[in-house]
Design a protein around this motif. Structure first.
Motif, PDB file in Angstrom:
ATOM      1  N   CYS A 427      47.347  39.440  29.376  1.00  0.00           N
ATOM      2  CA  CYS A 427      47.322  38.525  30.505  1.00  0.00           C
ATOM      3  C   CYS A 427      46.577  37.245  30.127  1.00  0.00           C
ATOM      4  CB  CYS A 427      46.640  39.211  31.676  1.00  0.00           C
ATOM      5  SG  CYS A 427      46.324  38.102  33.047  1.00  0.00           S
ATOM      6  N   GLU A 429      45.098  35.273  31.929  1.00  0.00           N
ATOM      7  CA  GLU A 429      43.959  35.012  32.808  1.00  0.00           C
ATOM      8  C   GLU A 429      42.790  35.942  32.507  1.00  0.00           C
ATOM      9  OE1 GLU A 429      43.836  32.637  35.151  1.00  0.00           O
ATOM     10  OE2 GLU A 429      45.922  31.970  35.047  1.00  0.00           O
ATOM     11  N   CYS A 430      43.082  37.183  32.111  1.00  0.00           N
ATOM     12  CA  CYS A 430      41.981  38.152  31.957  1.00  0.00           C
ATOM     13  C   CYS A 430      42.049  38.919  30.655  1.00  0.00           C
ATOM     14  CB  CYS A 430      41.965  39.130  33.130  1.00  0.00           C
ATOM     15  SG  CYS A 430      43.298  40.337  33.086  1.00  0.00           S
ATOM     16  N   CYS A 445      50.287  42.321  34.192  1.00  0.00           N
ATOM     17  CA  CYS A 445      48.900  42.463  33.762  1.00  0.00           C
ATOM     18  C   CYS A 445      48.363  43.782  34.302  1.00  0.00           C
ATOM     19  CB  CYS A 445      48.094  41.301  34.325  1.00  0.00           C
ATOM     20  SG  CYS A 445      46.317  41.567  34.281  1.00  0.00           S
ATOM     21  N   CYS A 451      41.254  41.071  37.102  1.00  0.00           N
ATOM     22  CA  CYS A 451      42.034  39.894  36.729  1.00  0.00           C
ATOM     23  C   CYS A 451      41.850  38.832  37.814  1.00  0.00           C
ATOM     24  CB  CYS A 451      43.505  40.269  36.617  1.00  0.00           C
ATOM     25  SG  CYS A 451      44.556  38.860  36.261  1.00  0.00           S
ATOM     26  N   GLN A 454      45.091  37.885  39.732  1.00  0.00           N
ATOM     27  CA  GLN A 454      45.540  38.881  40.708  1.00  0.00           C
ATOM     28  C   GLN A 454      44.591  38.924  41.890  1.00  0.00           C
ATOM     29  OE1 GLN A 454      46.987  42.783  39.500  1.00  0.00           O
ATOM     30  NE2 GLN A 454      46.819  42.136  37.371  1.00  0.00           N
TER      31      GLN A 454
HETATM   32 ZN   LIG Z   1      45.234  39.526  34.290  1.00  0.00          ZN
END
Ligand SMILES: [Zn+2]
Length: 706
Positions: A427, A429-430, A445, A451, A454
């Motif tokens: 992912c 983002e995370c 993800c 996250c 999310q």
């Molecule tokens: Zn994520």
């Protein structure tokens, strides 16, 4: 397949086959377009099919079919409206696609008339709506008819009378006047209509043309009345005396009669000047406020028009110069990955900004990784299987208000160092692994609530209208509070501690930009208001994958209260337990939703977050179905027709609270039909299947006192 063979290379056998194929395709498209108001192919694709058909016919005139699409202008009229035979046929126009086609058009006219004098043309926008013919006798509107197949149209007089641009009476006119023009819907009215429709749970329309056609062809004129239709007049049918000597003069008469005529209509002495006006109209296309799909040129002199006359379906004195399809080539600068509430990784094309059909486009959807590879969700090749790489020249297309897509990739311009796009497996983002489950086109993800992408999307869902619906706390405010260094809302529980944290905080919310004492107090009050919440609403608000609004209510109704439900979820973690069997046995839950629910309630971070939230809430029990004493417990009910003593929503809620399931359609599984006045096919089907049918009074007797 013949469809991909260049017309010049077709042999006779292939040409015959190709004409049959095109007749089928065009016929099906006509029916979808004219009768169901739901086109299956774009106008540009349709034009391409018709163009190809006429090219094949041009090379093999003896193969022209008796049902050739070139001889048809529309579709037969549908059932439901009475028929009107047009006194003067309503024809369609031939098409031109570029300047050369236009000079050819002029030359054909000159040759036909045996002159090399210049020809004056009127030029007007081609409104993308629905043609309508209005017959006035002694100044009174007597009949309004759609084009239909050109010879016979549908009688839509009552509906046409509801359109404010259409006068019911006109003054100082010949005894018989048929005014022809286009019914259309403006962009603004279209957007409002769709917003209203979706609020009511009604059908929304793909584009203004479909909305106009669907609205005009309503069997109930009261529905048409509510739809903001407009009308431009630009032509005429039967006349008891001529309107003028020129096209331009006749259109001016229509304006005098009180009709709207298009202000961009102008007359030009040369084709060059006419083409310049075409370009001017094209440049204004995006800002006109209504859809046009080209420009129409007409010979201005009506005496010449009548000398030129008609071919089988099109006039020799007019032509439609279509705008190029809403396609444009540009460079793909990058692919961004957006992460949604359920962790779905959605790729978005970042484009070198380009004007497509008058609108600047800088993003296009790429759907998922298969799409980037050149495959659809079934694994079948799209764009001839060409993949999309950063740096590629891509063809963008736009249809109506749909998000732009990539139609094609120019491999000849692909940079030597362009690498296939490596779809991220973590992912962005995370950094959690992003995985694709079997049968899922989407990579997700696995970070769950750790996250941030999310988490923020889930919070937006949590405060949405159908979930917690907190006044003054929408998506915009969530963005503001999320990861705020002083007063963060990072999970739903944080919403309910906001005021307490604010009161011990020196940097109070009321002192922030955009906030004040009153707005901060209002927000805290609105939050307090939702500390008491319905069980079903809470479950939906948690944003668990596959658990929508209906499922939330269904599960709540089955378990009744939160304590009982969480206890059952704890037990059901063991797939051999009775609790697990009970869960998947709920009609409408099923394995996939059950697994998703159990995952959320398994011991771990997500469950801890739910428990933290619930500590701040008073959860109202769901009305548990009263199975004892309920004559309809476990039965499947269908309501049809009008109910007069309670709303459909109330009836449905009562039935469900008494342990019944309410279905929208009759089947062998239906136990009982409640039929109000006006019940139609459902009542008949129920009778055929031997299903018990009762009326509203009997229904109310049945549930009273329960
Ligand atoms: Zn994520």
């Amino acid at each position: 397949m013949t469809g991909s063979v260049d017309v010049a290379n077709l042999n006779e056998e292939q040409a015959r086959e190709e004409l049959a194929r095109l007749a089928d395709l065009i016929g099906a498209a006509n029916i979808a377009y004219h009768q169901s108001d739901a086109p299956q192919i774009s106008d540009a694709e349709y034009d391409a099919l018709k163009w190809r058909n006429s090219e094949v016919e041009g090379r093999f005139p003896h193969l022209k079919r008796s049902d050739s699409p070139s001889d048809q202008v529309g579709a037969p009229v549908s059932e439901g409206f009475s028929k009107v035979t047009h006194a003067v046929r309503m024809l369609s126009l031939g098409n031109a696609f570029d300047d050369q086609d236009m000079f050819d058009f002029q030359e054909r006219i000159q040759r036909y008339l045996g002159t090399d004098h210049g020809i004056a043309f009127t030029v007007e926008p081609k409104i993308d709506g629905l043609s309508l013919s209005l017959r006035y006798e002694h100044g009174k509107l007597t009949v309004a008819a759609t084009r239909g197949d050109g010879a016979v149209g549908e009688n839509v007089t009552e509906n046409a009378r509801t359109i404010k641009d259409i006068p019911h009476e006109i003054q100082n006119v010949p005894d018989v006047v048929e005014v022809r023009g286009e019914v259309y819907m403006s962009h603004a009215d279209f957007a409002d209509l769709n917003a209203r429709q979706s609020e009511r749970g009604g059908k929304t329309f793909a584009n203004p043309r479909n909305a106009a056609a669907g609205s005009l062809r309503q069997l109930d004129a009261n529905i048409t009345r509510e739809r903001p239709l407009r009308f431009f007049a630009y032509a005429w049918g039967e006349l008891s005396e001529p309107l003028a000597l020129t096209q331009q003069g006749a259109v001016a008469r229509l304006a005098e009669f009180g009709f709207q005529t298009n202000p961009l209509t102008q007359r030009f002495d040369t084709m060059e000047a006419a083409l310049e006006h075409y370009r001017l109209i094209e440049a204004q296309r995006a800002t006109l406020g209504y859809d046009i799909d080209g420009v129409v040129y007409k010979v201005d002199d009506l005496a010449l028009q009548s000398r030129l006359g008609f071919r089988s379906t099109t006039p020799r004195w007019a032509i439609a110069h279509k705008f190029p399809a809403e396609l444009a080539w540009t460079r793909l600068l990058g692919i961004d990955i957006q992460v949604g509430r359920t962790g779905a990784l959605s790729p978005v094309a970042r484009l070198d900004p380009v004007t497509v059909g008058g609108v600047v486009v800088s993003n296009a959807t790429l759907h998922n990784e298969d799409y980037i590879q050149g495959r659809d969700s079934n694994g079948d090749p799209i764009r001839d299987g060409k993949d999309i790489r950063i740096g590629d020249w891509v063809q963008v297309y736009r249809a109506g208000d749909v998000i732009p897509k990539i139609a094609d990739v120019d491999l000849s311009k692909r940079p030597a160092d362009a690498a296939p796009f490596a779809f991220p497996e973590t992912c962005p983002e995370c950094n959690s692994p992003a995985v694709r489950e079997e049968g899922d086109a989407v990579r997700r993800c696995t970070g769950g609530l750790i996250c941030p992408a999310q988490a923020v999307e889930r919070l937006k869902h949590f405060v949405a209208r159908k979930a917690f619906d907190i006044d003054g706390l929408g998506a915009k405010q969530i963005e503001m509070f999320f990861a705020d260094p002083i007063l963060p809302i990072n999970e739903p529980a944080d919403i309910f501690t906001l005021q307490a944290r604010d009161s011990v905080n020196l940097a109070r919310l009321k002192n922030r930009d955009g906030w004040g004492d009153k707005s901060a107090q209002n927000l805290f009050a609105a939050i307090d208001d939702k500390r008491t919440i319905g069980f079903g609403r809470l479950l939906f608000g948690l944003g668990i994958r596959h658990v929508g609004e209906a499922a939330g209510n269904l599960i709540a109704a089955r378990y009744g209260n939160w304590a009982e439900f969480t206890h059952a979820m704890d037990q059901a973690q063991d797939p051999t337990s009775d609790a697990y069997t009970d869960l998947i046995a709920i009609d409408g839950v099923g394995q996939v939703m059950a697994e998703s629910l159990l995952l959320a309630f398994a011991p771990g971070a997500e469950r801890n977050g739910i428990d933290r939230l619930v500590a701040h809430l008073t959860i109202q029990d769901a009305e548990k179905p009263k199975t004892d004493g309920s004559p309809i417990a476990g039965q499947t009910l269908v309501f049809t027709g009008a109910l007069e003593r309670m709303s459909r929503t109330e009836a449905k809620a009562r039935a469900e609270s008494l342990g019944a399931k309410v279905s929208g359609s009759i089947s062998a599984k239906t136990d009982l039909l409640i039929a109000g006045p006006g019940a139609g096919s459902k009542a008949k089907k129920a009778a055929d299947l031997g299903i018990k049918t009762i009326d509203e009074d009997q229904w109310i007797d049945m549930i009273t006192g329960l």
